[in-house]
Design a protein around this motif. Structure first.
Motif, PDB file in Angstrom:
ATOM      1  N   HIS A   1       0.828  -1.206   0.000  1.00  0.00           N
ATOM      2  CA  HIS A   1       0.000   0.000   0.000  1.00  0.00           C
ATOM      3  C   HIS A   1       0.867   1.264   0.000  1.00  0.00           C
ATOM      4  N   THR A   2       0.202   2.376  -0.230  1.00  0.00           N
ATOM      5  CA  THR A   2       0.954   3.622  -0.454  1.00  0.00           C
ATOM      6  C   THR A   2       0.355   4.775   0.363  1.00  0.00           C
ATOM      7  N   CYS A   3       0.186   4.528   1.657  1.00  0.00           N
ATOM      8  CA  CYS A   3      -0.433   5.557   2.503  1.00  0.00           C
ATOM      9  C   CYS A   3       0.514   6.758   2.620  1.00  0.00           C
ATOM     10  N   LYS A   4      -0.079   7.910   2.505  1.00  0.00           N
ATOM     11  CA  LYS A   4       0.684   9.138   2.317  1.00  0.00           C
ATOM     12  C   LYS A   4       1.597   9.517   3.482  1.00  0.00           C
ATOM     13  N   PHE A   5       1.254   9.106   4.693  1.00  0.00           N
ATOM     14  CA  PHE A   5       2.000   9.516   5.889  1.00  0.00           C
ATOM     15  C   PHE A   5       3.046   8.491   6.298  1.00  0.00           C
ATOM     16  N   CYS A   6       3.081   7.345   5.624  1.00  0.00           N
ATOM     17  CA  CYS A   6       3.739   6.174   6.205  1.00  0.00           C
ATOM     18  C   CYS A   6       5.229   6.064   5.891  1.00  0.00           C
ATOM     19  N   SER A   7       6.031   5.858   6.929  1.00  0.00           N
ATOM     20  CA  SER A   7       7.477   5.686   6.766  1.00  0.00           C
ATOM     21  C   SER A   7       7.791   4.409   5.986  1.00  0.00           C
ATOM     22  N   ILE A   8       6.955   3.397   6.194  1.00  0.00           N
ATOM     23  CA  ILE A   8       7.220   2.114   5.521  1.00  0.00           C
ATOM     24  C   ILE A   8       7.012   2.264   4.014  1.00  0.00           C
ATOM     25  N   TYR A   9       5.961   2.972   3.643  1.00  0.00           N
ATOM     26  CA  TYR A   9       5.752   3.226   2.206  1.00  0.00           C
ATOM     27  C   TYR A   9       6.949   3.990   1.658  1.00  0.00           C
ATOM     28  N   CYS A  10       7.408   4.945   2.438  1.00  0.00           N
ATOM     29  CA  CYS A  10       8.499   5.784   2.002  1.00  0.00           C
ATOM     30  C   CYS A  10       9.788   4.981   1.799  1.00  0.00           C
ATOM     31  N   LEU A  11      10.022   4.017   2.700  1.00  0.00           N
ATOM     32  CA  LEU A  11      11.252   3.226   2.624  1.00  0.00           C
ATOM     33  C   LEU A  11      11.166   2.131   1.563  1.00  0.00           C
ATOM     34  N   TYR A  12       9.996   1.541   1.393  1.00  0.00           N
ATOM     35  CA  TYR A  12       9.878   0.384   0.492  1.00  0.00           C
ATOM     36  C   TYR A  12       9.091   0.673  -0.782  1.00  0.00           C
ATOM     37  N   ARG A  13       8.487   1.866  -0.861  1.00  0.00           N
ATOM     38  CA  ARG A  13       7.802   2.312  -2.074  1.00  0.00           C
ATOM     39  C   ARG A  13       6.845   1.264  -2.646  1.00  0.00           C
ATOM     40  N   GLY A  14       6.015   0.710  -1.787  1.00  0.00           N
ATOM     41  CA  GLY A  14       5.000  -0.218  -2.269  1.00  0.00           C
ATOM     42  C   GLY A  14       5.497  -1.636  -2.505  1.00  0.00           C
ATOM     43  N   HIS A  15       6.785  -1.895  -2.181  1.00  0.00           N
ATOM     44  CA  HIS A  15       7.302  -3.258  -2.356  1.00  0.00           C
ATOM     45  C   HIS A  15       7.148  -4.057  -1.074  1.00  0.00           C
ATOM     46  N   TYR A  16       6.950  -5.333  -1.232  1.00  0.00           N
ATOM     47  CA  TYR A  16       6.891  -6.227  -0.076  1.00  0.00           C
ATOM     48  C   TYR A  16       7.926  -7.312  -0.328  1.00  0.00           C
ATOM     49  N   VAL A  17       8.934  -7.372   0.523  1.00  0.00           N
ATOM     50  CA  VAL A  17      10.025  -8.324   0.328  1.00  0.00           C
ATOM     51  C   VAL A  17       9.878  -9.458   1.333  1.00  0.00           C
ATOM     52  N   ARG A  18       9.897 -10.702   0.863  1.00  0.00           N
ATOM     53  CA  ARG A  18       9.633 -11.832   1.755  1.00  0.00           C
ATOM     54  C   ARG A  18      10.879 -12.683   1.990  1.00  0.00           C
ATOM     55  N   ARG A  19      10.903 -13.343   3.131  1.00  0.00           N
ATOM     56  CA  ARG A  19      11.945 -14.329   3.417  1.00  0.00           C
ATOM     57  C   ARG A  19      11.381 -15.711   3.072  1.00  0.00           C
ATOM     58  N   PRO A  20      12.235 -16.663   2.733  1.00  0.00           N
ATOM     59  CA  PRO A  20      11.722 -18.014   2.500  1.00  0.00           C
ATOM     60  C   PRO A  20      11.027 -18.524   3.764  1.00  0.00           C
ATOM     61  N   VAL A  21       9.895 -19.197   3.579  1.00  0.00           N
ATOM     62  CA  VAL A  21       9.119 -19.660   4.729  1.00  0.00           C
ATOM     63  C   VAL A  21       9.985 -20.511   5.674  1.00  0.00           C
ATOM     64  N   LEU A  22      10.796 -21.384   5.099  1.00  0.00           N
ATOM     65  CA  LEU A  22      11.574 -22.287   5.962  1.00  0.00           C
ATOM     66  C   LEU A  22      12.600 -21.535   6.809  1.00  0.00           C
ATOM     67  N   GLU A  23      13.078 -20.420   6.270  1.00  0.00           N
ATOM     68  CA  GLU A  23      14.028 -19.601   7.039  1.00  0.00           C
ATOM     69  C   GLU A  23      13.318 -18.955   8.240  1.00  0.00           C
ATOM     70  N   VAL A  24      12.080 -18.529   8.024  1.00  0.00           N
ATOM     71  CA  VAL A  24      11.300 -17.925   9.115  1.00  0.00           C
ATOM     72  C   VAL A  24      11.016 -18.995  10.174  1.00  0.00           C
ATOM     73  N   ILE A  25      10.671 -20.190   9.704  1.00  0.00           N
ATOM     74  CA  ILE A  25      10.379 -21.296  10.633  1.00  0.00           C
ATOM     75  C   ILE A  25      11.639 -21.650  11.434  1.00  0.00           C
ATOM     76  N   ARG A  26      12.790 -21.566  10.780  1.00  0.00           N
ATOM     77  CA  ARG A  26      14.065 -21.795  11.496  1.00  0.00           C
ATOM     78  C   ARG A  26      14.175 -20.857  12.700  1.00  0.00           C
ATOM     79  N   ASP A  27      13.831 -19.566  12.490  1.00  0.00           N
ATOM     80  CA  ASP A  27      13.935 -18.588  13.581  1.00  0.00           C
ATOM     81  C   ASP A  27      12.919 -18.886  14.687  1.00  0.00           C
ATOM     82  N   ILE A  28      11.689 -19.236  14.279  1.00  0.00           N
ATOM     83  CA  ILE A  28      10.656 -19.497  15.295  1.00  0.00           C
ATOM     84  C   ILE A  28      11.038 -20.744  16.110  1.00  0.00           C
ATOM     85  N   THR A  29      11.585 -21.743  15.413  1.00  0.00           N
ATOM     86  CA  THR A  29      12.011 -22.965  16.117  1.00  0.00           C
ATOM     87  C   THR A  29      13.131 -22.639  17.112  1.00  0.00           C
ATOM     88  N   ALA A  30      14.032 -21.765  16.691  1.00  0.00           N
ATOM     89  CA  ALA A  30      15.137 -21.384  17.590  1.00  0.00           C
ATOM     90  C   ALA A  30      14.583 -20.686  18.837  1.00  0.00           C
TER      91      ALA A  30
END
Ligand code: B12
Ligand code: SF4
Length: 440
Positions: free
Chosen positions: A173-202
């Protein structure tokens, strides 16, 4: 030069200009444990979370890395000055600094703009050779891979009973006030699911059964969230996060999110005034539908925290006061409010900067309770007064009891409801001391 980084997550200043200190920090950020993990193997790391710890001014580390969220960057600036006077090399990074790198450059030896994953090796290499550059910047591309954060460096500190995990960064999304929009410009970057699960398991192996999924919008990629939740479910953890209210339109996904252990979601509702949502480029939120959406989420077994903005150009005293009734009659268990502030780089800032309506240009000093924009209907001073009036009236004792122990949620989820009673009482006490509510 020794190969050791002291990473500091600075606290914020209170209204008297004193650093805010707490006996416990419930929500610990991921930045410092992750930065420590990004160091080359022959580098050492120490972490200081200033909100709960004294700064080790006599550290043996030669390099000090300072983070900073919003106005915590103001504190980072002062810590930087002290360490530099002691002969240390100071590197600054984090979301606020990334939005105002030119300003930050005046306070440190190097600024890291944006995500540090692809930069830490180069930064350390340059530090070792004495060829430190004033600025390091790289845009994340495609998929994000991160090492296991150095949770071991924070688990023995006075923190809450959950640790942070991140699956993705940014938001479509591109909300006008948002720092996240400003930093990522509407992009959403994902980590591989298994890498996230590795962290949760840890995290689970460290003895924690809860985590905070610190993503900006977990429903940014529904298919990814589905896969992630399917993998989280068997771990038997509970978790909380934040996302767009559109999750309520995906009943199967919502059910899966709840079944995987999600107990609380925070929604940026921003306003019950359609014009204000339009003005913030958030027209995909329909306030007429809020009551239904919120009920759908609580019916799925997930409690709702909310974030709303005070002081948008189209706000009036009446529309803002109507917010009080909306919140009181809604299913929100932990409502929070913020004065609209123009963070440099955001579209809001670009629109306002030359109009003379920003009453204080010191961007590092903006806090959630300081209105700095004169609007057509309300001056900044009036917005600020309304901000506190709303908070006082939403956090009366009867209103708190109504949304916690007297609410139907008490019957189905008593433990969680009592937890939120405690949260509400903490917020109430902060409001009475004119501290903008936050479990810091
Ligand atoms: C968890 C969290 C909190 C927690 C924990 C904070 C803490 N002290 O650790 C709590 C709830 C306490 C909190 C409080 C606040 N928060 Co906060 N928080 C977050 C959240 C959800 C996740 C942070 C996180 O762990 N991110 C994951 C890490 C990996 O990302 P990162 O921190 O950006 O770090 C990466 C880079 O920035 C860089 N980096 C970061 N620091 C440094 C330092 C160095 C030296 C280097 C080299 C690189 C570097 O490297 C990292 C890896 O790439 C973010 C949203 C977000 N997307 O980040 C908001 C966010 C950071 N918070 C924000 C704000 C405004 C605040 C408050 C100021 C709000 C307030 N009430 O006053 C306070 C400040 C408290 C403080 N003392 O700093 C804003 C910042 C906006 C801005 N323009 O800066 C964000 C972006 C939320 C938002 N959408 O607006 N927060
Ligand atoms: S939905 Fe939330 S995170 Fe996404 S751009 Fe809007 S305010 Fe920012």
């Amino acid at each position: 030069m020794n190969k050791k980084f002291l990473f500091i997550q600075p606290t914020i200043y209170d209204e008297r200009g004193e650093p805010v200190k707490k006996s416990k920090l419930y929500f610990v950020g991921l930045g410092m444990p992750l930065l420590a993990a990004l160091l080359p193997p022959d580098w050492e790391a120490e972490i200081c979370i200033e909100t709960i710890e004294d700064i080790p001014w006599d550290t043996d580390a030669d390099v000090v890395g300072l983070g900073g969220m919003g106005h915590a960057a103001n504190r980072a600036k002062d810590i930087a000055a002290e360490f530099r006077s002691r002969g240390k090399i100071v590197v600054m990074g984090g979301p606020m600094v990334s939005l105002v790198p030119d300003l930050a450059a005046g306070y440190c030896d190097a600024v890291v703009v944006g995500d540090a994953e692809g930069l830490m090796a180069e930064l350390c290499h340059d530090l070792e050779r004495g060829t430190l550059q004033p600025r390091y910047a790289e845009k994340l591309k495609g998929e994000l891979n991160t090492p296991l954060p150095r949770y071991d460096l924070v688990v023995d500190k006075r923190i809450g009973d959950f640790l942070p995990v991140q699956a993705g960064r940014g938001c479509p999304h591109t909300c006008k006030f948002c720092s996240i929009y400003c930093l990522y410009r509407g992009h959403y970057v994902r980590r591989p699911v298994l890498e996230v699960i590795r962290d949760i398991t840890a995290i689970k192996e460290l003895g924690f059964d809860k985590f905070l999924l610190i993503d900006d919008n977990i429903v940014a990629h529904p298919a990814y969230l589905k896969e992630l939740c399917e993998q989280i479910r068997p771990l038997g953890m509970t978790w909380m996060s934040q996302c767009s209210i559109r999750i309520a339109d995906k009943p199967d996904l919502l059910r899966l999110v709840a079944e995987s252990g999600c107990r609380v979601l925070s929604f940026g509702l921003e306003s019950i005034n359609k014009d204000s949502l339009l003005a913030m480029n958030k027209k995909w939120c329909d306030p007429d539908d809020y009551a239904r959406v919120l009920r759908t989420v609580t019916d799925a077994g997930i409690e709702i925290a909310s974030e709303m903005i005070v002081g948008i150009d189209t706000d009036t005293r009446e529309s803002l006061l109507a917010t009080i009734d909306f919140v009181k009659s809604s299913d929100i268990v932990a409502p929070k409010f913020y004065c609209l502030t123009p963070i440099p780089g955001t579209d809001l800032y670009e629109e306002l900067k030359d109009t003379g309506r920003i009453t204080d240009p010191d961007v590092l000093s903006y806090t959630p309770s300081r209105a700095v924009i004169d609007t057509p209907n309300l001056t900044a001073t009036e917005v600020e007064a309304l901000f506190w009036e709303i908070y006082h009236r939403v956090y009366t004792l009867p209103a708190i009891l109504q949304r916690t122990v007297l609410h139907r949620r008490m019957r189905s989820r008593p433990g969680q409801t009592l937890f939120f009673l405690m949260v509400n009482l903490v917020y109430r006490s902060q409001i009475r001391r004119r501290i903008s509510p936050n479990i810091l």
